[in-house]
Design an enzyme around this catalytic site. Sequence first.
Site, PDB file in Angstrom:
ATOM      1  N   HIS A  41      33.514  60.565 106.874  1.00 50.95           N
ATOM      2  CA  HIS A  41      32.494  59.633 107.469  1.00 50.95           C
ATOM      3  C   HIS A  41      32.970  59.047 108.655  1.00 50.95           C
ATOM      4  CE1 HIS A  41      30.651  59.109 102.994  1.00 50.95           C
ATOM      5  NE2 HIS A  41      30.391  60.179 103.495  1.00 50.95           N
TER       6      HIS A  41
ATOM      7  N   GLY B 192      25.337  67.493 104.140  1.00 48.14           N
ATOM      8  CA  GLY B 192      26.246  66.583 104.465  1.00 48.14           C
ATOM      9  C   GLY B 192      26.432  66.484 105.936  1.00 48.14           C
ATOM     10  N   ASP B 193      27.222  65.575 106.449  1.00 49.83           N
ATOM     11  CA  ASP B 193      27.431  65.148 107.855  1.00 49.83           C
ATOM     12  C   ASP B 193      26.144  64.587 108.461  1.00 49.83           C
ATOM     13  OD1 ASP B 193      29.963  66.006 107.692  1.00 49.83           O
ATOM     14  OD2 ASP B 193      29.295  68.206 107.990  1.00 49.83           O
TER      15      ASP B 193
ATOM     16  N   VAL C 230      19.640  56.351 117.113  1.00 50.52           N
ATOM     17  CA  VAL C 230      19.744  56.853 118.592  1.00 50.52           C
ATOM     18  C   VAL C 230      21.294  57.110 119.291  1.00 50.52           C
ATOM     19  CG1 VAL C 230      17.314  56.563 118.879  1.00 50.52           C
ATOM     20  CG2 VAL C 230      19.070  54.782 119.502  1.00 50.52           C
TER      21      VAL C 230
HETATM   22  P1  GDP Z   1      28.820  61.539 107.191  1.00 47.28           P
HETATM   23  O1  GDP Z   1      29.835  62.300 106.580  1.00 47.28           O
HETATM   24  O2  GDP Z   1      27.300  61.709 106.666  1.00 47.28           O
HETATM   25  O3  GDP Z   1      29.081  60.088 107.550  1.00 47.28           O
HETATM   26  O4  GDP Z   1      28.575  62.011 108.775  1.00 47.28           O
HETATM   27  P2  GDP Z   1      29.733  62.623 109.796  1.00 47.28           P
HETATM   28  O5  GDP Z   1      30.445  61.110 110.170  1.00 47.28           O
HETATM   29  O6  GDP Z   1      30.342  63.770 109.421  1.00 47.28           O
HETATM   30  O7  GDP Z   1      28.928  63.097 111.114  1.00 47.28           O
HETATM   31  C1  GDP Z   1      28.023  62.107 111.815  1.00 47.28           C
HETATM   32  C2  GDP Z   1      28.434  62.037 112.947  1.00 47.28           C
HETATM   33  O8  GDP Z   1      27.524  61.912 114.091  1.00 47.28           O
HETATM   34  C3  GDP Z   1      29.458  61.125 113.488  1.00 47.28           C
HETATM   35  O9  GDP Z   1      30.470  61.679 114.695  1.00 47.28           O
HETATM   36  C4  GDP Z   1      28.840  59.952 113.996  1.00 47.28           C
HETATM   37  O10 GDP Z   1      29.407  59.008 114.857  1.00 47.28           O
HETATM   38  C5  GDP Z   1      27.402  60.642 114.855  1.00 47.28           C
HETATM   39  N1  GDP Z   1      26.353  60.007 114.630  1.00 47.28           N
HETATM   40  C6  GDP Z   1      25.917  59.278 113.558  1.00 47.28           C
HETATM   41  N2  GDP Z   1      24.698  58.527 113.912  1.00 47.28           N
HETATM   42  C7  GDP Z   1      24.326  59.059 115.279  1.00 47.28           C
HETATM   43  C8  GDP Z   1      23.303  59.161 116.171  1.00 47.28           C
HETATM   44  O11 GDP Z   1      22.205  58.582 115.952  1.00 47.28           O
HETATM   45  N3  GDP Z   1      23.469  59.679 117.594  1.00 47.28           N
HETATM   46  C9  GDP Z   1      24.426  60.510 117.806  1.00 47.28           C
HETATM   47  N4  GDP Z   1      24.687  60.949 118.806  1.00 47.28           N
HETATM   48  N5  GDP Z   1      25.674  60.715 116.853  1.00 47.28           N
HETATM   49  C10 GDP Z   1      25.438  59.797 115.774  1.00 47.28           C
END
Ligand code: GDP
Length: 425
Positions: free
Chosen positions: A41, A12-13, A414
């Site tokens: 998310h 997850g995440d 990225v």
């Molecule tokens: P989800 O539950 O799968 O949607 O994931 P989450 O939202 O819990 O966690 C993903 C985190 O990574 C969030 O804070 C996003 O804004 C951040 N994020 C997603 N893709 C990227 C990326 O490519 N680079 C960076 N630095 N942050 C990202």
Amino acid sequence: MSNCAIVGINWGDEGKGRMVDLLTEKYDFVVRYQGGGNAGHTVVNEFGKFALHLLPSGIFRPGVVNILGNGVAFDMENLWNEMQKVVEQGVALTPENLKISDRVSLVLPWHRDLDGLEEARLADKKYGSTKQGIAPFYSDKFQKKTILAGELFYPEHLREHVKDLVEWKNLTLTGVYGAEPVTVESVMAWLEEYGEKFKPFICDTGRVLKNAVKAGKNILFEAQLGSLRDLDYGIHPYTTSSNSIAAYAPVGSGLASAVIDEVVGVVKAYSTCVGEGPFVCEWFGEEAQKLRDAGFEYGAKTGRPRRVGPIDIVATRYGVECQGATAIALTKLDVMSYMDKIPVCTRYEMNGQLIDDFPFPVALNDCKPVIEYMDGWKSDISGVRTWEDLPENAKKYVEYIEKEIGCFIKYVSVGPERDAYIERK
Ligand code: GDP
């Protein structure tokens, strides 16, 4: 028309919300098909930064119809609070762009109570629940002891049903846990308060989706959590209480006959895991804290620090198989730019033997990670938008993962912003 599921490959995440927000451009419907408000998310776009819990990540796109399918754990109170926050930030939520299945079961206040009571009883053997009532909710659903959203339209029937459920639930609350009993009046008052708010949104979403298919519309199915938290395929019992894999999307969406043309599996460029359970490639101490801070790895729902480690090829390959992924979105590659050497967990060592296949959950406790290192790229890649412009060592890392997990990495993310990605041909 074409249908796509966006799913998590790991724990997850992984950044699913970010990918759904990006890819909804090509879709007319976005459907959440399982899980509840127990995870978040994160989406960053022109409206601001959002931690969505139950709302589908397509709500930011004008014209996209968002659906909460029958497989979801629908907590009216939580969703109402979530909706208010999103509306305050300028996003329109109407019965036109948000529709809730009449067949979805309602999370009731006692589910949350029971979740807390059971975690307290388990004490140091707890499963790491977020105490949103998800496990007691799905247990009740399997026992056919839940209320469907559509029952809100039948008040006399609803009262009778609530009476039966309260009598039954109080046996557990008082008998098993020694807690206070609930009353029919308190449950009815809660149902009436929130039911009135949601009635305009509740409809036969299965019919809506069937009509969408006839009209040649494109449907995106959005999963919560990842393969390794799937009830049947994950790290039992440290899983969620529903099926997060793409194969469940037709069942949980209300479109049982759906054919899913594309499964985009979201993989993080390193590993993170929230809560309890075996996590073979886990890092500790300073090394872990550095990665946690670089990736801002704190839970969207709970703020809990996430456990972190290098990418786990064994677990990721298994996750790809479980999902039947046809393409991968690799996220957060930019976070690894600070590393001199890029660590990769290539295999596990289990009782002196090297293994490539993800083992039975209990055996994970006997596994140690085999770590190999690749050269880092040591430069800021957050502004890169084409594959050609990525540093050679970053490309090598992406290509290595692709080869090892056996699936094309179509997107490389990225940064958290909508446009911070590279699409490969
Ligand atoms: P989800 O539950 O799968 O949607 O994931 P989450 O939202 O819990 O966690 C993903 C985190 O990574 C969030 O804070 C996003 O804004 C951040 N994020 C997603 N893709 C990227 C990326 O490519 N680079 C960076 N630095 N942050 C990202």
